[in-house]
Design an enzyme around this catalytic site. Structure first.
Site, mmCIF file in Angstrom:
data_model
loop_
_atom_site.group_PDB
_atom_site.id
_atom_site.type_symbol
_atom_site.label_atom_id
_atom_site.label_comp_id
_atom_site.label_asym_id
_atom_site.label_seq_id
_atom_site.Cartn_x
_atom_site.Cartn_y
_atom_site.Cartn_z
ATOM 1 N N HIS A 1 -7.184 -35.814 -37.695
ATOM 2 C CA HIS A 1 -7.031 -35.824 -36.241
ATOM 3 C C HIS A 1 -6.776 -34.381 -35.799
ATOM 4 C CE1 HIS A 1 -4.864 -36.583 -32.421
ATOM 5 N NE2 HIS A 1 -5.389 -37.798 -32.436
ATOM 6 N N ASP B 1 0.206 -37.035 -42.601
ATOM 7 C CA ASP B 1 0.196 -37.547 -41.235
ATOM 8 C C ASP B 1 0.041 -39.066 -41.328
ATOM 9 O OD1 ASP B 1 -0.518 -38.496 -38.765
ATOM 10 O OD2 ASP B 1 -2.102 -37.025 -38.398
ATOM 11 N N GLN C 1 -1.315 -43.346 -38.512
ATOM 12 C CA GLN C 1 -2.110 -44.572 -38.593
ATOM 13 C C GLN C 1 -1.732 -45.442 -39.790
ATOM 14 O OE1 GLN C 1 -4.041 -45.604 -36.248
ATOM 15 N NE2 GLN C 1 -4.152 -43.730 -35.021
ATOM 16 N N LYS D 1 2.798 -45.878 -31.796
ATOM 17 C CA LYS D 1 1.776 -46.521 -32.615
ATOM 18 C C LYS D 1 2.373 -47.569 -33.547
ATOM 19 C CE LYS D 1 -1.218 -42.428 -32.678
ATOM 20 N NZ LYS D 1 -2.353 -42.701 -31.781
ATOM 21 N N CYS E 1 -10.504 -37.685 -31.047
ATOM 22 C CA CYS E 1 -9.753 -36.496 -31.470
ATOM 23 C C CYS E 1 -10.037 -36.142 -32.919
ATOM 24 C CB CYS E 1 -8.249 -36.681 -31.280
ATOM 25 S SG CYS E 1 -7.792 -36.774 -29.560
HETATM 26 C C1 LIG Z 1 -4.000 -39.715 -37.489
HETATM 27 C C2 LIG Z 1 -3.331 -39.262 -36.246
HETATM 28 N N1 LIG Z 1 -2.614 -38.125 -36.245
HETATM 29 C C3 LIG Z 1 -1.966 -37.694 -35.150
HETATM 30 C C4 LIG Z 1 -2.031 -38.372 -33.970
HETATM 31 C C5 LIG Z 1 -1.329 -37.825 -32.772
HETATM 32 O O1 LIG Z 1 -0.259 -38.649 -32.398
HETATM 33 P P1 LIG Z 1 0.490 -38.398 -31.017
HETATM 34 O O2 LIG Z 1 -0.558 -38.296 -29.972
HETATM 35 O O3 LIG Z 1 1.367 -39.587 -30.860
HETATM 36 O O4 LIG Z 1 1.262 -37.113 -31.168
HETATM 37 C C6 LIG Z 1 -2.768 -39.568 -33.912
HETATM 38 C C7 LIG Z 1 -2.866 -40.377 -32.687
HETATM 39 O O5 LIG Z 1 -3.618 -40.177 -31.791
HETATM 40 C C8 LIG Z 1 -3.431 -40.005 -35.071
HETATM 41 O O6 LIG Z 1 -4.153 -41.121 -35.047
#
Ligand SMILES: Cc1ncc(COP(=O)(O)O)c(C=O)c1O
Ligand SMILES: Cc1ncc(COP(=O)(O)O)c(C=O)c1O
Lengths: 138, 408, 408, 138
Positions: B125, B202, B205, B228, B366
């Protein structure tokens, strides 16, 4: 016809639809008939930011009227931009600058055509007005 | 005692929003990877916080402040227990996964030298790419990318080749948000450790889908977002090994993270306060722990099983559609399906099925590098939660058929 | 039409927590400078968000996502209007004042050279000191301090002497959280501008009390926290002049703040997204705008007037207590009173009156330099909101008398 | 007396109080009688962090028993630490390490004596145990 007259025409056309399916079918048809932008103008600079699909928009000044051509990789977006072009193309820069834009809400586009960030639809309208401003100050 | 049957009606009733009508149609929410919906117990806990507990924490000697502090610190302990962390000092609350990653990336500024290497995966992401790019710019470190294959899986042998004594950090997501691929993080971590590199996973998910054990994984940093995992917006989790959290400098300066302040010199507080400058999202953190309790009460094994069933059914049904292409068909994935139909733009399908009340995500999610790999501008992504149903998937399929017809 | 009378009963009924019993006693909440309480409309808006609107914003093409995006962007417009900012691009949502200040301080890393000077005031909260100390460490810039006098006021003539062409940034709070002093920020700003310095005003303690007009102030950055203006925890506001926000680099990397991402190169999004990496506190931001509406409905002039009355009464009553010493007796202050009684430790009084349900703050109030100035370890601080009453102040005074007796 | 016996004694003493005022008066009195730390030990190193008021605590090993002395700038804190010293001082390191600490809750201190971050009361108990651990490994 003035911009306002065209917009009213569009509003009454849209009034006839019974549900969203008819409206969308119409928009999709419009998309297919969009006056296509010349390839040489389909450049990075002519992309409108803030739309989820790619939109290229270009304006030429012919006999003091702005002629808009555009393209998009999404057909519904193409249809919407076709409506906008119908409303604003082939008019003087000044008329475009002063034109109202609330017909978009009246035909229920704002409601039904959700857009990503900063509303792609407003980005398109903004870009059309920006072209008009640019040409009027030339 | 947990009951063994999965009572979908009662579970759906826990989520007020699932009864919503959208454009006159019943909402079918299939955008759970973007954000999950919020059970009533979590909403109630927010109401209860502001009605009975609201006070600034840590600093106050009065009743409310102490009660709020206790509730906040209890939330920390719940996350500690959930992740099997050794100490509650290892749990830092942030404002989201993105904030957690930036905090860690910033921490490495003085630990990296020009020419050092950091390894990212092609499946990340943007939140797990951009902060590290910013770090590379500041330090002169070089970013290496673990490539992926057609199935949307990382190529482990290529990862092994990238590793060297120059490698200082590896950052990989546990589950790809765009494709659902579950990465072999345990192996990734142990390989990195052979070269002395730190690993950030990270888990944005992964946390909603399965149990994480940071000790078993031996992971250095593990991050996620409350929104999430059925919690509120504005709360992130950062697990870090105590030795690492002691090593990296604070990210933000402010109240709470200090020990003594004079204009000449400031000494920083101990963990976890060192990283929690300013008034945190107190209500949000407390509600996040309630969300955690909620999913644990259902049970993550049951959630995993339920979601696997939904994934199987949806995949089977979608594959019956002409000209469909699903991106990412690893055998090891969560309940996410990313696809396109023929040359139809994902946005066109998304817009049309939205009119039927179906909420899916379209676009690059993203994760532009993944789109670039498949040479597409985006996909339609459905992401299912345990509260979704077979009937909802049938509605989705019907709506897609309608859209397909309109668009060809 | 606003009604002209101030109906305290109906206002208190807006705040569920004000009816709370603490240790069997009616809660008397006099810690509003730490965090304000939350009116029911704000709580309701959170419930409504999670029950009817919850979706990730900006990225989605579906109904909920669009509605949530609209509500979020409407909140931005409300803050723009409230602060009289020229464009909604100038309003950035953060997770708190502390985050806002860190974002700005970080932005100056590449704009400061070794030997450049930045000016802070002696009256600052740690949140407006520590980030700048961190910045000085990174850049070699030098921090100068505007001194204060016995009344708890900044000495303007000394400030003028500190200013020079070396001065690059001045950061001062609008209102001191520890003493309540209102600083002459308009004059401070215009003086700084004569030398081309940028000014950040920490408005955390001003926003709840009076109307801010950023154009009239000609301020470069103005920051605050929603939890101090009757909104939820986890939301901060940053106003920045567009030219400054364009000049400083993004603080955090992630989703939303990018335009295009490849592993080689990333381009950043335009304002305001450039500074809002990751999923923001969507519910919190929307609820913050509801809080803003709430105070505007009462009217800030009325709030100011009411709070001035409470301040006068409380000051008069407190001064009747033997051996009391009030710190900060500027004629220009908000409804905050910091004091000690004889040589009694503030903590002792705070603990005892807490048993009577009275919530005050004791300690250094995250403003150690002020405590050092007065050569004390801390004070008892009461901070009043428009919802406080004369009767509550009487209860406070009675409890203090009891405490004083027990402790001597 | 064993630590447990002393703690039980303290609990029954506290049971006699009718309301918080009596309890606090008692604590304040105890505070005044706290065995005072020698000035040379009232140093920066002997300050316990995490309390809103300053607390100095020092332990000496005399005939295999730990003798605690302490001071604080707040009288209520002094009273609390006096209770803790009564419970733990003059015992062997091992007994201190193994001692239960829940009497603090039983006498309602945890409930009524709110503390700042990380609970000053637990910091004090932790420090007492740390001293015991330090001496037991010497
Ligand atoms: C794999 C992953 N990393 C990071 C993020 C970023 O999370 P947040 O927007 O809650 O900071 C997301 C969510 O959009 C994600 O799916
Ligand atoms: C003047 C001042 N600045 C900054 C802050 C920090 O605000 P927050 O903790 O919401 O980040 C506060 C509040 O404690 C304050 O009073």
């Amino acid at each position: 016809m003035t911009i306002e007259q065209i917009q009213n025409e569009i509003i009454s056309e849209f009034d006839m639809f019974n549900d969203w399916t008819e409206k969308y079918e119409y928009i999709i048809d419009l998309g297919k008939s969009l006056p296509v932008i010349k390839t040489q103008y389909k450049t990075q600079e002519n992309i409108i930011r803030g739309c989820q699909s790619k939109v290229w928009l270009y304006a030429e000044n012919i006999d003091n009227k702005l002629i808009f051509t555009a393209d998009s990789d999404a057909i519904i977006t193409k249809g919407i931009i076709a409506i906008l072009i119908r409303a604003f193309s082939n008019q003087s820069a000044e008329e475009i600058i002063n034109a109202k834009t609330d017909f978009v809400e009246k035909i229920g586009l704002k409601e039904h055509l959700s857009q990503t960030r900063a509303n792609g639809l407003s980005s398109m309208i903004k870009q059309i007005k920006l072209y008009a401003v640019a040409y009027s100050t030339k | 005692m947990k009951n063994t049957a999965f009572n979908i009606t009662s579970i759906r009733n826990d989520f007020p929003i699932l009864n919503l009508k959208v454009n006159g149609k019943q909402l079918v929410y299939l955008d759970n990877a973007a954000t999950t919906q919020t059970p009533k117990v979590v909403i109630d806990s927010i109401v209860s916080y502001y009605s009975k507990l609201n006070a600034n924490i840590h600093r106050g000697a009065h009743y409310l402040s102490q009660k709020a502090t206790e509730a906040y610190e209890d939330a920390r302990k719940k996350f500690q227990k959930h992740l099997n962390a050794q100490s509650s000092n290892e749990i830092i609350f942030t404002s989201g996964t993105t904030h957690s990653i930036n905090l860690v990336a910033n921490g490495f500024i003085n630990l990296l030298n020009s020419g050092d290497e950091i390894i990212v995966s092609h499946l990340e992401h943007h939140s797990n790419i951009v902060p590290w790019q910013m770090l590379c710019k500041k330090t002169g470190a070089i970013m290496r990318v673990i490539p992926m294959n057609e199935k949307g899986e990382l190529i482990f042998s290529e990862y092994e080749k990238l590793l060297s004594n120059k490698t200082k950090v590896v950052f990989v997501n546990h589950v790809s948000n765009a494709l659902g691929t579950i990465n072999p993080i345990k192996e990734i971590i142990s390989k990195a450790h052979e070269f002395g590199a730190a690993v950030l996973i990270d888990g944005a998910q992964a946390l909603p889908h399965f149990k994480i054990d940071v000790i078993d994984l031996d992971v250095d940093f593990y991050v996620g977002s409350a929104h999430k995992i059925y919690g509120p917006t504005g709360v992130g989790i950062l697990y870090g090994k105590e030795k690492w959290l002691n090593k990296i400098p604070p990210y933000q300066g402010g109240g709470e993270m200090i020990d003594e302040v004079t204009f000449e010199k400031t000494t920083y507080a101990k963990l976890p306060n060192k990283f929690e400058a300013g008034t945190p999202n107190i209500a949000g953190v407390i509600a996040s722990a309630v969300a955690l309790d909620y999913i644990n009460k259902i049970g993550l094994e049951k959630i995993e099983k339920r979601e696997a069933e939904l994934l199987d059914y949806a995949t089977k049904k979608l594959l019956e559609i002409d000209e469909i292409k699903i991106y990412g068909d690893s055998s090891n994935k969560t309940s996410v399906i990313s696809f396109n139909i023929g040359s139809i733009h994902p946005y066109d399908i998304g817009s049309i099925i939205d009119n039927e009340g179906i909420a899916v995500r379209t676009g690059h999610h993203c994760a532009q590098p993944i789109m670039d790999y498949f040479n597409i501008s985006g996909t339609i992504r459905i992401s299912m939660s345990f509260y979704n149903t077979i009937e909802e998937i049938d509605s989705l399929i019907n709506s897609i058929m309608v859209a397909k017809k309109m668009l060809s």
